[in-house]
Design a protein around this motif. Sequence first.
Motif, PDB file in Angstrom:
ATOM      1  N   SER A 121       0.835  -1.211   0.000  1.00  0.00           N
ATOM      2  CA  SER A 121       0.000   0.000   0.000  1.00  0.00           C
ATOM      3  C   SER A 121       0.865   1.254   0.000  1.00  0.00           C
ATOM      4  CB  SER A 121      -0.935   0.015   1.210  1.00  0.00           C
ATOM      5  OG  SER A 121      -1.910  -0.985   1.095  1.00  0.00           O
ATOM      6  N   ALA A 122       1.867   1.260   0.861  1.00  0.00           N
ATOM      7  CA  ALA A 122       2.763   2.419   0.945  1.00  0.00           C
ATOM      8  C   ALA A 122       3.474   2.657  -0.388  1.00  0.00           C
ATOM      9  CB  ALA A 122       3.777   2.219   2.066  1.00  0.00           C
ATOM     10  N   TYR A 123       3.958   1.595  -0.997  1.00  0.00           N
ATOM     11  CA  TYR A 123       4.639   1.714  -2.287  1.00  0.00           C
ATOM     12  C   TYR A 123       3.716   2.357  -3.334  1.00  0.00           C
ATOM     13  CZ  TYR A 123       6.797   0.476  -6.717  1.00  0.00           C
ATOM     14  OH  TYR A 123       7.335   0.544  -7.981  1.00  0.00           O
ATOM     15  N   LEU A 124       2.487   1.849  -3.436  1.00  0.00           N
ATOM     16  CA  LEU A 124       1.552   2.382  -4.437  1.00  0.00           C
ATOM     17  C   LEU A 124       1.162   3.817  -4.134  1.00  0.00           C
ATOM     18  CD1 LEU A 124      -0.646  -0.801  -4.916  1.00  0.00           C
ATOM     19  CD2 LEU A 124       0.856   0.236  -6.641  1.00  0.00           C
ATOM     20  N   ILE A 125       0.944   4.140  -2.864  1.00  0.00           N
ATOM     21  CA  ILE A 125       0.584   5.512  -2.489  1.00  0.00           C
ATOM     22  C   ILE A 125       1.711   6.465  -2.851  1.00  0.00           C
ATOM     23  CG2 ILE A 125       0.204   7.037  -0.508  1.00  0.00           C
ATOM     24  CD1 ILE A 125      -1.393   4.661   0.749  1.00  0.00           C
ATOM     25  N   LEU A 126       2.938   6.099  -2.518  1.00  0.00           N
ATOM     26  CA  LEU A 126       4.081   6.981  -2.783  1.00  0.00           C
ATOM     27  C   LEU A 126       4.399   7.108  -4.265  1.00  0.00           C
ATOM     28  CD1 LEU A 126       6.437   5.920   0.134  1.00  0.00           C
ATOM     29  CD2 LEU A 126       5.184   8.087  -0.110  1.00  0.00           C
ATOM     30  N   ASN A 127       4.305   6.003  -5.002  1.00  0.00           N
ATOM     31  CA  ASN A 127       4.698   6.027  -6.410  1.00  0.00           C
ATOM     32  C   ASN A 127       3.600   6.470  -7.368  1.00  0.00           C
ATOM     33  OD1 ASN A 127       7.573   5.007  -6.689  1.00  0.00           O
ATOM     34  ND2 ASN A 127       6.689   3.573  -5.243  1.00  0.00           N
ATOM     35  N   TYR A 128       2.355   6.444  -6.926  1.00  0.00           N
ATOM     36  CA  TYR A 128       1.255   6.820  -7.821  1.00  0.00           C
ATOM     37  C   TYR A 128       0.401   7.943  -7.249  1.00  0.00           C
ATOM     38  CZ  TYR A 128       2.615   2.766 -10.488  1.00  0.00           C
ATOM     39  OH  TYR A 128       3.333   1.873 -11.242  1.00  0.00           O
ATOM     40  N   GLY A 129       0.961   8.704  -6.312  1.00  0.00           N
ATOM     41  CA  GLY A 129       0.264   9.871  -5.773  1.00  0.00           C
ATOM     42  C   GLY A 129      -1.040   9.527  -5.081  1.00  0.00           C
ATOM     43  N   GLY A 130      -1.058   8.398  -4.383  1.00  0.00           N
ATOM     44  CA  GLY A 130      -2.282   7.947  -3.740  1.00  0.00           C
ATOM     45  C   GLY A 130      -2.656   8.735  -2.507  1.00  0.00           C
ATOM     46  N   PRO A 160      -3.457   8.538   1.331  1.00  0.00           N
ATOM     47  CA  PRO A 160      -3.258   7.641   2.471  1.00  0.00           C
ATOM     48  C   PRO A 160      -4.538   7.422   3.289  1.00  0.00           C
ATOM     49  CG  PRO A 160      -1.911   9.628   2.706  1.00  0.00           C
ATOM     50  CD  PRO A 160      -2.635   9.732   1.409  1.00  0.00           C
ATOM     51  N   GLN A 161      -5.560   8.229   3.064  1.00  0.00           N
ATOM     52  CA  GLN A 161      -6.829   8.061   3.767  1.00  0.00           C
ATOM     53  C   GLN A 161      -7.764   7.087   3.056  1.00  0.00           C
ATOM     54  OE1 GLN A 161      -6.930   9.444   6.767  1.00  0.00           O
ATOM     55  NE2 GLN A 161      -4.912  10.246   6.263  1.00  0.00           N
ATOM     56  N   ASP A 162      -7.394   6.663   1.854  1.00  0.00           N
ATOM     57  CA  ASP A 162      -8.210   5.737   1.058  1.00  0.00           C
ATOM     58  C   ASP A 162      -7.238   4.732   0.435  1.00  0.00           C
ATOM     59  OD1 ASP A 162     -10.275   4.535  -0.290  1.00  0.00           O
ATOM     60  OD2 ASP A 162     -10.736   6.254  -1.575  1.00  0.00           O
ATOM     61  N   LEU A 163      -7.039   3.611   1.085  1.00  0.00           N
ATOM     62  CA  LEU A 163      -5.977   2.673   0.736  1.00  0.00           C
ATOM     63  C   LEU A 163      -6.181   1.979  -0.614  1.00  0.00           C
ATOM     64  CD1 LEU A 163      -5.439   1.040   4.220  1.00  0.00           C
ATOM     65  CD2 LEU A 163      -4.067   2.820   3.122  1.00  0.00           C
ATOM     66  N   PRO A 164      -5.079   1.679  -1.288  1.00  0.00           N
ATOM     67  CA  PRO A 164      -5.136   0.936  -2.557  1.00  0.00           C
ATOM     68  C   PRO A 164      -5.671  -0.480  -2.333  1.00  0.00           C
ATOM     69  CG  PRO A 164      -2.951   1.877  -2.210  1.00  0.00           C
ATOM     70  CD  PRO A 164      -3.709   2.044  -0.935  1.00  0.00           C
ATOM     71  N   GLN A 165      -6.160  -1.063  -3.415  1.00  0.00           N
ATOM     72  CA  GLN A 165      -6.645  -2.438  -3.381  1.00  0.00           C
ATOM     73  C   GLN A 165      -6.200  -3.144  -4.652  1.00  0.00           C
ATOM     74  OE1 GLN A 165     -10.884  -1.505  -3.103  1.00  0.00           O
ATOM     75  NE2 GLN A 165     -10.906  -2.462  -1.092  1.00  0.00           N
ATOM     76  N   SER A 166      -6.062  -4.469  -4.549  1.00  0.00           N
ATOM     77  CA  SER A 166      -5.898  -5.260  -5.762  1.00  0.00           C
ATOM     78  C   SER A 166      -7.301  -5.598  -6.241  1.00  0.00           C
ATOM     79  CB  SER A 166      -5.083  -6.534  -5.499  1.00  0.00           C
ATOM     80  OG  SER A 166      -5.765  -7.392  -4.618  1.00  0.00           O
ATOM     81  N   VAL A 167      -7.472  -5.621  -7.559  1.00  0.00           N
ATOM     82  CA  VAL A 167      -8.790  -5.870  -8.138  1.00  0.00           C
ATOM     83  C   VAL A 167      -8.652  -6.897  -9.253  1.00  0.00           C
ATOM     84  CG1 VAL A 167     -10.754  -4.853  -9.376  1.00  0.00           C
ATOM     85  CG2 VAL A 167      -9.533  -3.496  -7.667  1.00  0.00           C
ATOM     86  N   MET A 168      -9.521  -7.887  -9.224  1.00  0.00           N
ATOM     87  CA  MET A 168      -9.668  -8.796 -10.356  1.00  0.00           C
ATOM     88  C   MET A 168     -11.087  -8.600 -10.857  1.00  0.00           C
ATOM     89  SD  MET A 168      -8.880 -12.772 -10.869  1.00  0.00           S
ATOM     90  CE  MET A 168      -8.964 -13.481 -12.491  1.00  0.00           C
ATOM     91  N   ARG A 169     -11.203  -8.232 -12.119  1.00  0.00           N
ATOM     92  CA  ARG A 169     -12.502  -7.949 -12.734  1.00  0.00           C
ATOM     93  C   ARG A 169     -12.764  -8.954 -13.849  1.00  0.00           C
ATOM     94  NH1 ARG A 169     -12.318  -2.292 -14.851  1.00  0.00           N
ATOM     95  NH2 ARG A 169     -12.768  -1.755 -12.681  1.00  0.00           N
TER      96      ARG A 169
END
Length: 144
Positions: A71-80, A82-91
Amino acid sequence: MKLFTFIPFLACIVACAPQDVPDASRSAQFETYPQRLFDIFETSCSGPGESFERTSGQTFECREFLPAEASAYLILNYGGNPQDLPQSVMRLTSSKNADGYRIDANVFFKVPQRTGSVVEVPLDSAELDQSISRLFQAMGGSPS
Protein backbone atom coordinates in the motif's frame (compact mmCIF):
# COMPACT_ATOMS: atom_id res chain seq x y z
CA MET A 1 -9.50 -13.77 -2.13
CA LYS A 2 -5.77 -13.71 -2.27
CA LEU A 3 -5.35 -12.71 -5.88
CA PHE A 4 -2.51 -15.11 -6.52
CA THR A 5 -4.20 -18.02 -4.77
CA PHE A 6 -7.59 -17.66 -6.46
CA ILE A 7 -6.46 -18.65 -9.95
CA PRO A 8 -4.52 -21.77 -8.91
CA PHE A 9 -7.39 -22.77 -6.61
CA LEU A 10 -9.84 -22.76 -9.50
CA ALA A 11 -7.41 -24.42 -11.85
CA CYS A 12 -7.05 -27.29 -9.38
CA ILE A 13 -10.63 -28.30 -10.15
CA VAL A 14 -9.39 -30.17 -13.19
CA ALA A 15 -5.67 -30.30 -12.50
CA CYS A 16 -5.62 -34.08 -12.54
CA ALA A 17 -7.13 -34.31 -16.03
CA PRO A 18 -4.68 -34.24 -18.93
CA GLN A 19 -5.09 -31.11 -20.98
CA ASP A 20 -3.33 -28.98 -23.52
CA VAL A 21 -1.62 -25.87 -22.23
CA PRO A 22 -3.50 -22.92 -23.74
CA ASP A 23 -1.87 -19.76 -25.04
CA ALA A 24 -1.60 -17.12 -22.34
CA SER A 25 -4.66 -14.91 -22.53
CA ARG A 26 -6.99 -12.95 -20.29
CA SER A 27 -9.97 -13.59 -22.58
CA ALA A 28 -11.94 -16.68 -23.50
CA GLN A 29 -14.96 -17.71 -25.52
CA PHE A 30 -17.67 -19.86 -23.91
CA GLU A 31 -20.53 -21.52 -25.82
CA THR A 32 -22.93 -20.97 -22.92
CA TYR A 33 -22.98 -18.53 -20.03
CA PRO A 34 -20.29 -19.71 -17.55
CA GLN A 35 -22.36 -19.43 -14.37
CA ARG A 36 -20.10 -21.88 -12.53
CA LEU A 37 -17.09 -19.63 -13.19
CA PHE A 38 -18.87 -16.62 -11.68
CA ASP A 39 -20.22 -18.64 -8.73
CA ILE A 40 -16.73 -19.88 -7.85
CA PHE A 41 -15.31 -16.40 -8.35
CA GLU A 42 -17.82 -14.97 -5.86
CA THR A 43 -17.35 -17.79 -3.34
CA SER A 44 -13.56 -17.45 -3.39
CA CYS A 45 -13.82 -13.72 -2.64
CA SER A 46 -14.93 -14.03 0.97
CA GLY A 47 -11.80 -13.73 3.08
CA PRO A 48 -10.74 -10.96 5.47
CA GLY A 49 -10.22 -7.66 3.65
CA GLU A 50 -11.96 -8.93 0.51
CA SER A 51 -15.16 -7.73 -1.09
CA PHE A 52 -17.14 -9.04 -4.03
CA GLU A 53 -19.24 -6.69 -6.12
CA ARG A 54 -21.29 -6.89 -9.26
CA THR A 55 -20.40 -3.46 -10.65
CA SER A 56 -22.74 -3.62 -13.64
CA GLY A 57 -24.95 -6.11 -15.43
CA GLN A 58 -22.15 -8.46 -16.44
CA THR A 59 -19.09 -7.11 -14.63
CA PHE A 60 -17.91 -8.71 -11.39
CA GLU A 61 -15.05 -7.61 -9.16
CA CYS A 62 -13.15 -9.05 -6.25
CA ARG A 63 -11.25 -6.39 -4.34
CA GLU A 64 -8.68 -6.97 -1.64
CA PHE A 65 -6.75 -4.63 0.61
CA LEU A 66 -2.99 -4.97 0.34
CA PRO A 67 -0.27 -5.45 2.96
CA ALA A 68 1.09 -2.22 4.45
CA GLU A 69 4.32 -2.26 2.42
CA ALA A 70 2.53 -2.69 -0.91
CA SER A 71 0.00 0.00 0.00
CA ALA A 72 2.76 2.42 0.95
CA TYR A 73 4.64 1.71 -2.29
CA LEU A 74 1.55 2.38 -4.44
CA ILE A 75 0.58 5.51 -2.49
CA LEU A 76 4.08 6.98 -2.78
CA ASN A 77 4.70 6.03 -6.41
CA TYR A 78 1.25 6.82 -7.82
CA GLY A 79 0.26 9.87 -5.77
CA GLY A 80 -2.28 7.95 -3.74
CA ASN A 81 -4.41 9.12 -0.86
CA PRO A 82 -3.26 7.64 2.47
CA GLN A 83 -6.83 8.06 3.77
CA ASP A 84 -8.21 5.74 1.06
CA LEU A 85 -5.98 2.67 0.74
CA PRO A 86 -5.14 0.94 -2.56
CA GLN A 87 -6.64 -2.44 -3.38
CA SER A 88 -5.90 -5.26 -5.76
CA VAL A 89 -8.79 -5.87 -8.14
CA MET A 90 -9.67 -8.80 -10.36
CA ARG A 91 -12.50 -7.95 -12.73
CA LEU A 92 -14.37 -10.45 -14.90
CA THR A 93 -16.58 -9.07 -17.65
CA SER A 94 -19.02 -11.09 -19.73
CA SER A 95 -20.35 -10.01 -23.11
CA LYS A 96 -22.76 -11.90 -25.34
CA ASN A 97 -21.73 -12.42 -28.95
CA ALA A 98 -22.71 -14.59 -31.91
CA ASP A 99 -20.63 -17.54 -30.64
CA GLY A 100 -21.87 -17.46 -27.03
CA TYR A 101 -20.12 -15.42 -24.35
CA ARG A 102 -16.75 -13.73 -24.24
CA ILE A 103 -15.19 -13.40 -20.79
CA ASP A 104 -12.42 -10.90 -20.17
CA ALA A 105 -10.27 -10.78 -17.04
CA ASN A 106 -8.60 -7.58 -15.92
CA VAL A 107 -6.20 -7.49 -12.96
CA PHE A 108 -4.92 -4.21 -11.55
CA PHE A 109 -4.19 -2.15 -8.46
CA LYS A 110 -6.76 0.55 -7.72
CA VAL A 111 -5.01 3.61 -6.24
CA PRO A 112 -7.41 6.35 -5.04
CA GLN A 113 -6.01 9.85 -5.55
CA ARG A 114 -6.28 12.89 -3.30
CA THR A 115 -8.34 14.59 -6.00
CA GLY A 116 -10.99 11.88 -5.76
CA SER A 117 -10.05 10.19 -9.03
CA VAL A 118 -8.56 6.71 -9.24
CA VAL A 119 -5.45 5.40 -10.98
CA GLU A 120 -5.59 1.80 -12.19
CA VAL A 121 -2.12 0.27 -12.26
CA PRO A 122 -2.17 -2.83 -14.51
CA LEU A 123 -0.65 -6.03 -13.23
CA ASP A 124 1.28 -7.52 -16.13
CA SER A 125 2.50 -11.07 -15.66
CA ALA A 126 2.97 -13.86 -18.17
CA GLU A 127 2.52 -16.39 -15.37
CA LEU A 128 -0.77 -14.78 -14.33
CA ASP A 129 -1.96 -14.75 -17.96
CA GLN A 130 -1.15 -18.46 -18.25
CA SER A 131 -3.03 -19.21 -15.02
CA ILE A 132 -6.08 -17.28 -16.21
CA SER A 133 -5.99 -19.20 -19.50
CA ARG A 134 -5.85 -22.52 -17.65
CA LEU A 135 -8.75 -21.42 -15.47
CA PHE A 136 -10.88 -20.47 -18.48
CA GLN A 137 -10.07 -23.77 -20.16
CA ALA A 138 -10.90 -25.71 -16.98
CA MET A 139 -14.29 -23.98 -16.86
CA GLY A 140 -15.06 -24.97 -20.46
CA GLY A 141 -13.86 -21.90 -22.33
CA SER A 142 -11.49 -21.47 -25.23
CA PRO A 143 -8.83 -18.88 -24.39
CA SER A 144 -8.47 -16.35 -27.19
